[in-house]
Structures are given as structure tokens and as C-alpha cells.
Design a protein around this motif. Sequence first.
Motif, mmCIF file in Angstrom:
data_model
loop_
_atom_site.group_PDB
_atom_site.id
_atom_site.type_symbol
_atom_site.label_atom_id
_atom_site.label_comp_id
_atom_site.label_asym_id
_atom_site.label_seq_id
_atom_site.Cartn_x
_atom_site.Cartn_y
_atom_site.Cartn_z
ATOM 1 N N LEU A 150 0.850 -1.189 0.000
ATOM 2 C CA LEU A 150 0.000 0.000 0.000
ATOM 3 C C LEU A 150 0.888 1.242 0.000
ATOM 4 C CD1 LEU A 150 -2.607 -0.820 2.827
ATOM 5 C CD2 LEU A 150 -2.676 -1.479 0.424
ATOM 6 N N PRO A 151 0.731 2.135 -0.958
ATOM 7 C CA PRO A 151 1.431 3.422 -0.861
ATOM 8 C C PRO A 151 0.737 4.304 0.168
ATOM 9 C CG PRO A 151 0.024 3.398 -2.798
ATOM 10 C CD PRO A 151 -0.085 2.031 -2.179
ATOM 11 N N LEU A 152 1.524 5.055 0.932
ATOM 12 C CA LEU A 152 0.896 6.019 1.826
ATOM 13 C C LEU A 152 0.155 7.052 0.978
ATOM 14 C CD1 LEU A 152 3.481 6.657 4.662
ATOM 15 C CD2 LEU A 152 1.177 5.749 4.887
ATOM 16 N N ALA A 159 -5.459 -5.977 10.219
ATOM 17 C CA ALA A 159 -4.175 -6.418 9.659
ATOM 18 C C ALA A 159 -3.345 -7.087 10.745
ATOM 19 C CB ALA A 159 -3.420 -5.239 9.063
ATOM 20 N N ALA A 160 -2.609 -8.127 10.347
ATOM 21 C CA ALA A 160 -1.819 -8.875 11.319
ATOM 22 C C ALA A 160 -0.483 -8.217 11.618
ATOM 23 C CB ALA A 160 -1.590 -10.299 10.812
ATOM 24 N N ARG A 161 0.099 -7.563 10.614
ATOM 25 C CA ARG A 161 1.438 -7.012 10.764
ATOM 26 C C ARG A 161 1.667 -5.948 9.704
ATOM 27 N NH1 ARG A 161 7.153 -10.269 9.897
ATOM 28 N NH2 ARG A 161 8.532 -8.633 10.684
ATOM 29 N N ILE A 162 2.448 -4.935 10.064
ATOM 30 C CA ILE A 162 2.777 -3.856 9.136
ATOM 31 C C ILE A 162 4.295 -3.750 9.016
ATOM 32 C CG2 ILE A 162 2.424 -1.448 8.520
ATOM 33 C CD1 ILE A 162 -0.183 -3.010 8.956
ATOM 34 N N SER A 163 4.796 -3.742 7.789
ATOM 35 C CA SER A 163 6.202 -3.450 7.513
ATOM 36 C C SER A 163 6.259 -2.191 6.655
ATOM 37 C CB SER A 163 6.873 -4.608 6.772
ATOM 38 O OG SER A 163 6.903 -5.775 7.568
ATOM 39 N N ALA A 164 7.273 -1.373 6.889
ATOM 40 C CA ALA A 164 7.403 -0.105 6.163
ATOM 41 C C ALA A 164 8.635 -0.140 5.275
ATOM 42 C CB ALA A 164 7.499 1.061 7.140
ATOM 43 N N TYR A 165 8.511 0.483 4.093
ATOM 44 C CA TYR A 165 9.601 0.541 3.119
ATOM 45 C C TYR A 165 9.694 1.962 2.580
ATOM 46 C CZ TYR A 165 8.730 -4.463 3.299
ATOM 47 O OH TYR A 165 8.528 -5.754 3.727
ATOM 48 N N VAL A 180 4.439 1.827 1.891
ATOM 49 C CA VAL A 180 5.532 2.397 1.097
ATOM 50 C C VAL A 180 5.454 3.921 1.131
ATOM 51 C CG1 VAL A 180 6.593 2.510 -1.187
ATOM 52 C CG2 VAL A 180 5.494 0.378 -0.425
ATOM 53 N N ASP A 181 6.618 4.554 1.370
ATOM 54 C CA ASP A 181 6.707 6.012 1.319
ATOM 55 C C ASP A 181 8.060 6.396 0.721
ATOM 56 O OD1 ASP A 181 5.778 8.570 1.570
ATOM 57 O OD2 ASP A 181 5.910 8.664 3.743
ATOM 58 N N ASP A 182 8.262 7.688 0.485
ATOM 59 C CA ASP A 182 9.538 8.117 -0.079
ATOM 60 C C ASP A 182 10.609 8.281 0.988
ATOM 61 O OD1 ASP A 182 8.063 10.282 0.908
ATOM 62 O OD2 ASP A 182 8.983 11.724 -0.459
ATOM 63 N N VAL A 183 10.270 8.948 2.104
ATOM 64 C CA VAL A 183 11.249 9.224 3.153
ATOM 65 C C VAL A 183 10.606 8.954 4.513
ATOM 66 C CG1 VAL A 183 12.721 10.987 4.216
ATOM 67 C CG2 VAL A 183 12.338 11.021 1.745
ATOM 68 N N ILE A 184 11.373 8.342 5.412
ATOM 69 C CA ILE A 184 10.957 8.213 6.805
ATOM 70 C C ILE A 184 11.672 9.306 7.583
ATOM 71 C CG2 ILE A 184 10.898 6.763 8.869
ATOM 72 C CD1 ILE A 184 11.036 4.321 7.021
ATOM 73 N N ASN A 206 1.019 10.908 -6.673
ATOM 74 C CA ASN A 206 1.430 10.481 -5.344
ATOM 75 C C ASN A 206 2.795 9.823 -5.462
ATOM 76 O OD1 ASN A 206 1.838 9.381 -2.831
ATOM 77 N ND2 ASN A 206 0.013 8.103 -2.826
ATOM 78 N N GLN A 207 3.819 10.435 -4.891
ATOM 79 C CA GLN A 207 5.173 9.904 -5.027
ATOM 80 C C GLN A 207 5.297 8.496 -4.443
ATOM 81 O OE1 GLN A 207 4.384 12.461 -3.061
ATOM 82 N NE2 GLN A 207 5.047 11.908 -0.999
ATOM 83 N N ALA A 208 4.559 8.208 -3.372
ATOM 84 C CA ALA A 208 4.629 6.874 -2.776
ATOM 85 C C ALA A 208 4.052 5.821 -3.715
ATOM 86 C CB ALA A 208 3.879 6.856 -1.440
#
Length: 230
Positions: free
Chosen positions: A120-122, A218-224, A196-200, A135-137
Motif C-alpha cells: 500500500l502506498p501512503l 491487519a496482522a502485521r505492518i512493515s514499512a519501506y 511504502v513512502d519516499d522518506v521516513i 502520489n510519489q509513494a
Amino acid sequence: MVYKSIGRYLSQRIARCLLCGDTCGHDSGLCQPCQRELPQLGDACQRCALPLPPAAHTCPGCLQHPPAFASARAAWHYAFPVGQLIQRFKYRGDLAAGFSLARLAAPRLLPPDDAPDLLLPLPLHWRRYWQRGFNQAQVIAAELSRQWHIPLAPRLLRKTSAGHRQQQLNRAQRLRNLEHSFTVRGPVAGMHIGLVDDVITTGATLEAASRALLAAGAARISAYALARTP
């Protein structure tokens, strides 16, 4: 139209490097010498991707207040020349710069044994989307989806509140600004979601979106992300 143009761009090889302008035979659009100049993110917090000293695994902030997302990964430090390429992409509509970084980041970001079920893009609020035109994400997430062979759901998560601009706010202020600003518009129960995002920066936007997804089952979230600020 933006994403159709990205599709056309994917089918072409860039003749000139986006950074130095020299002849470039690499399909990312960055020549090999310029790729070696990208500030790779090495040791980092496994929860929020904050740069850490060698052998450290979790930053003090995440030890004290673990975020809603289970893990975060970024390919590079938000420093020259990555920061400049992201600025060109995000604020000047340079889609080639965004695609180039996404193509190079994809093999660096995905752990071999921990793939999400869905990407999922933010999302942007519709006013910000209207101002920017894309949307850059979503541009980044589309390339990750293509390389990882993981489904992409660009409309499943919606940003319902524009809030105030985040740049001058600290993490606590950002969280208050983003409270209840995301809604989930599809089934996510039991799924491992990749955001998914461009910058954290502080992780507050990822935190708010993750809370909404976890509340929806949702069971779990991972960020990229492409890059992480210090």
C-alpha cells in the motif's frame, strides 16, 4: 496519465545519467559511478530504520515506545545525492528521478524471507494530490510491486484529513496532527501489509496509517522507503 507515462518510461533505457549527464547504459537511469555515490544505509534500527552504531539493533526511542509497525527498511540516508533526487521527484515532478531510485532500492529493501502479502502506498489527501498531480509513494510502490511480484492496492488506504504541514513538527506533534486521518477501504484482516513512502522522518505518518490498518484487522505492518533522515 502520470502512471501511463511511467509505464512508457519503464520500457525505455535512459541514454544519459540523471546525475552526471554522462552516457548511461544502466536501465535505472543512473550510471555505475553515480550509483556508487549513493549513501547506503547500513546499520539501522530494525523497527524504525534510524541509523545506529554498528551492532546495535533497536534505537532507544523504539525500545521505550515501540511503533505500531513491526519493522522499517530504507535503502539510503537522506543525504546528497539521494536527497536532491527525491526533491526533484517530489516537488518538481521529475518522475524519472523517482523511478530510478525505486528501481535501485527494490532489491535492497525486501528481506528474502519476510515478504508482505500486499503493498500500500501512503496516500495523499486529495488537495495535496491535486496540487502535486501524482502520489510519489504510489510511483515507488508500483516499481516495488513489479519487482517483488506482490499485489499493489493504491486505493485501499485513504487519507481523509489534510492536517497541517508536517515539516516543522516534532514526532508527538505529527502524531496529534495525523490522529484519525486514515481510513481503510478494503479487507486487510490477517494480512501482512507493506506500507511504502519516499522518506521516513519521524515515522509519525507510518504510525498513524499502521494504527488504522491494525484496527481494521491487519496482522502485521512493515514499512519501506527510499531514504531515512538522521
